[in-house]
Design an enzyme around this catalytic site. Structure first.
Site, PDB file in Angstrom:
ATOM      1  N   MET A 244       8.851  -9.290 -14.512  1.00  0.00           N
ATOM      2  CA  MET A 244       9.411  -7.769 -14.695  1.00  0.00           C
ATOM      3  C   MET A 244       8.448  -7.017 -15.876  1.00  0.00           C
ATOM      4  O   MET A 244       8.498  -7.584 -17.048  1.00  0.00           O
ATOM      5  CB  MET A 244      10.889  -8.019 -15.094  1.00  0.00           C
TER       6      MET A 244
ATOM      7  N   TRP B 203       0.401 -11.155   8.713  1.00  0.00           N
ATOM      8  CA  TRP B 203      -0.200 -12.241   8.053  1.00  0.00           C
ATOM      9  C   TRP B 203       0.324 -13.497   8.657  1.00  0.00           C
ATOM     10  O   TRP B 203      -0.596 -14.673   8.589  1.00  0.00           O
ATOM     11  CB  TRP B 203      -0.498 -12.121   6.724  1.00  0.00           C
TER      12      TRP B 203
ATOM     13  N   GLY C 229      -4.607  -3.830  -2.253  1.00  0.00           N
ATOM     14  CA  GLY C 229      -4.303  -2.617  -2.685  1.00  0.00           C
ATOM     15  C   GLY C 229      -4.458  -1.256  -2.307  1.00  0.00           C
ATOM     16  O   GLY C 229      -4.648  -0.263  -3.088  1.00  0.00           O
TER      17      GLY C 229
ATOM     18  N   ASP D 268      -2.219   2.503   9.665  1.00  0.00           N
ATOM     19  CA  ASP D 268      -2.416   1.182   9.000  1.00  0.00           C
ATOM     20  C   ASP D 268      -2.529   0.059   9.985  1.00  0.00           C
ATOM     21  O   ASP D 268      -2.099  -1.107   9.616  1.00  0.00           O
ATOM     22  CB  ASP D 268      -0.870   1.149   8.155  1.00  0.00           C
TER      23      ASP D 268
HETATM   24 CA    CA Z   1      -2.216  -1.607   4.851  1.00  0.00          CA
END
Ligand code: CA
Length: 707
Positions: free
Chosen positions: A667, A406, A193, A317
């Protein structure tokens, strides 16, 4: 092996194993010779995804046939690695729905639905796109994490609920996508997150029997004025500047948990900074421990043992959440208890896990942010200008998807090779024109669009030029590539390797492929009806070796809606999601699947598009783009809104968007959207539909890339 299966096998005259189910423990999870089971995310505690089975081998793999299959009708994307224990296969699908099936027949034994949309509600807005990568077992229990942050223990035999632990603060923009890790009577879980709000990462271990918290380790320090949780946090705080605690810091551990019985340690792959731009996060620089690191913790207490940071002071990142694989290697005449790790930053690391010392690091893809890793200091040597200190833009490779993400790599100890799904792409990084003093984290709970997006810290578009992907065989001792298979699409699923001299990997085009482990020659290719996003597994029961894989185009690349993803032709609700199992003696017919075809937008010729409204609708659509794709083009994991009849009906559109009548499908409701918001959204979607049909020319808004 479960009793039903044992009886069936006995009836067929096959060897009968003891009928008493036995509990899953560390000895079982460390036993690499046990080929009947797959007990951890990466099969064994070493997480190698290598199986010493050779019934299916390079000589006969061409004769592999479907043995059984199971439709998973409620699934969207399937990205998880199933577990196999006692003849039963366990897996999680979309919305963390868990299933147990007979691993020999595919018969469904139980289903457990944790009712994720109900618990997650608005959190689906940030979590819908993510699949669940796996589960864990300990004793007689199965553990499933949910995207809304629960860790749930079930009776493996029945699927009955035992306990639930809440692992996240519900007010925070966090979710769980990774598999838990079980060891020594505990279950460890992290969370993700970092990109959706101020985040401070941590991992938590729970008692497997009771669900009580055993220990928690914070990955980055909090506000020093509040006191440090431990000496490691005090040490880490010395590597931060400014008031990082106000922005969270990040480091979330959303993947990459490995237990090492030889050192009674857990290794945690840690995440990137929150926010990405270090000028905001830690304005005076610093390494920012323990971002982008492999952390070794005492398995019993969670106490810090050592760390190795792959990207000090990260600002691209470049998280280190990728899988952590253990192996005994012989390097320069010395036996090394090694840890292998290929994080986003493009280097392949071999680390001595007895002490955390770097042994070697070499690039597995083009790397332009660092010239090399200095083996004396263990630090990367950065190229000038890569930190966009003057605002940029600077072209950085690997891009923010990382050279390896991943999708897991596998290690074949017989060939001494690691098989890595590799991404080759470049991103631009710049904050020129952005007043970073005004930076505001996104607010995932904001009811109306503008507040939800925050204020950018950074712009990160993909650089021009076509990205590509490869499968490569990497020699971790010599640190060099042995063979490579090129792909048209950058993101490809994880791998499996066996003693049959084979490497298995799915493709985004809807195939399952076997490669020769030594040469990369493709030896078998089977169409499976849909792009594959999950890694395959293999096991043998009753004298038969099975190869199983979940088929369900999903995760980020299935949402991205870029031309190459859209062009694959996989569509939400069109192509069946399935669990397939193959063997040499399989006699099942491949179930039908529609051919790939991108969704065709619907036009309403009577609808008059107001360009101003459509432009405002684009702003509203920012709420939707995370799941439905940039320019309203879905990559297949979600409905393509240009082709949706719901959007054409005022009443249905309002019910779905504002009232959340399709919450069960994932949704969420957006009750904060006004009539004017909805109307603008309709004009935007009609505009994109007409553009998609080639009736009008509207440039791409390029929605991706603001951080
Ligand atoms: Ca990230």
């Amino acid at each position: 092996m479960n009793r039903v299966t044992v009886l069936a096998l006995c009836a067929w005259g096959l060897s009968c194993m003891a009928a008493e189910p036995r509990a899953v423990d560390d000895a079982a999870m460390a036993d690499v010779s046990n080929t009947a089971e797959w007990l951890t995310y990466g099969r064994n505690h070493n997480e190698q995804r290598f199986v010493p089975l050779d019934q299916i081998n390079s000589g006969n793999v061409a004769g592999l046939k479907l043995d059984w299959y199971l439709d998973v009708p409620d699934a969207v994307g399937l990205v998880s690695t199933p577990l196999v224990a006692d003849g039963v296969m366990y897996f999680v699908g979309s919305r963390n729905i868990a299933r147990a099936v007979d691993a020999v027949t595919g018969e469904l034994l139980w289903t457990y639905d944790p009712e994720v949309p109900k618990h997650a509600a608005h959190r689906m807005r940030i979590a819908f796109v993510h699949g669940s990568r796996g589960l864990a077992m300990w004793g007689d229990k199965v553990f499933i994490p949910t995207i809304d942050g629960r860790l749930i223990a079930l009776e493996a035999a029945t699927g009955e609920h035992v306990w639930t632990a809440t692992t996240i603060d519900p007010s925070k923009a966090m979710y769980i996508t990774g598999a838990p890790k079980a060891f020594r009577g505990k279950v460890l879980i992290g969370n993700g997150g970092t990109e959706h709000g101020p985040a401070r990462g941590y991992v938590t271990a729970y008692d497997a029997e009771t669900g009580e918290q055993a220990w928690r380790f914070w990955i980055v320090p909090g506000n020093p004025a509040d006191g440090f949780e431990n000496a490691a946090m005090e040490m880490a705080a010395k590597t931060w500047t400014g008031e990082w605690w106000n922005v969270g810091g990040g480091g979330n551990s959303w993947h990459g948990l490995t237990y090492d019985p030889e050192f009674n340690a857990v290794y945690i792959g840690t995440g990137n900074g929150s926010p990405w731009n270090q000028k905001i996060r830690s304005p005076g620089g610093g390494d920012n421990l323990f971002l982008c690191s492999v952390l070794a913790l005492d398995a019993d207490t969670g106490e810090y043992r050592w760390h190795y940071q792959t990207t000090p002071g990260e600002t691209w990142d470049y998280n280190s959440n990728m899988d952590i694989v253990l192996a005994d290697l012989r390097i320069d005449g010395r036996d090394v208890k090694a840890l292998m790790h290929a994080p986003k930053n493009g280097f392949f690391y071999v680390i001595d896990r007895s002490n955390g010392k770097l042994i070697s690091a070499e690039p597995i893809a083009e790397v332009n942010w660092a010239s090399h890793v200095d083996l004396e200091t263990g630090r990367p040597v950065e190229m000038p200008g890569v930190r966009y200190l003057d605002g940029g833009p600077v072209h950085i490779t690997p891009g923010a998807l990382g050279a390896h993400n991943w999708p897991p790599m596998s290690y074949n100890p017989e060939h001494g090779l690691v098989y890595i799904p590799t991404v080759h792409e470049t991103y631009q990084f710049f904050d020129e024109g952005i007043d970073i003093a005004l930076w505001k984290s996104p607010n995932w709970q904001a009811p109306v669009p503008k507040e939800g997006f925050g204020v950018a810290a950074l712009v990160v578009p993909r650089a021009p030029g076509k990205p590509k992907g490869t499968l490569q065989a990497w020699d971790p001792v010599r640190q060099e590539r042995v063979w490579e298979v090129p792909f048209e699409v950058a993101w490809n699923p994880g791998t499996l390797t066996t003693a049959g001299d084979l490497v298995f990997q799915g493709t985004v085009h809807g195939d399952l492929v076997a490669y020769h482990a030594a040469t990369g020659e493709a030896l078998w290719r089977q169409a499976v009806g849909l792009g594959v996003s999950a890694p395959p597994i293999t096991y043998a029961i009753g004298g038969r070796q099975y190869l199983a894989v979940l088929v369900g185009w999903g995760s980020s690349p299935a949402v991205g809606g870029t031309d190459e993803q859209h062009g694959l032709g996989w569509a939400y609700g069109v192509h069946p999601r399935r669990l397939l199992a193959f063997s040499l003696e399989g006699e099942a017919a491949m179930p039908a699947s529609p051919p790939p075809a991108p969704p065709v937008p619907l036009d309403d010729p009577g609808f008059e598009i107001d360009d101003d409204l459509a432009n405002y609708g684009l702003q509203v659509y920012m709420n939707c783009a995370t799941c439905h794709g940039p320019d309203a083009i879905s990559g297949g994991a979600s409905p393509d809104l240009r082709a949706s009849p719901i959007v054409l009906s005022d009443g249905a559109f309002e019910e779905v968007v504002r009232e959340g009548t399709l919450l069960g499908n994932g949704m969420p409701a957006f009750p904060g959207l006004s009539d004017a918001h909805l109307e603008a959204l309709q004009h935007y979607l009609r505009q994109r539909a007409r553009a998609g049909l080639g009736l009008i020319d509207v440039p791409s808004a390029g929605l991706t890339g603001q951080r």
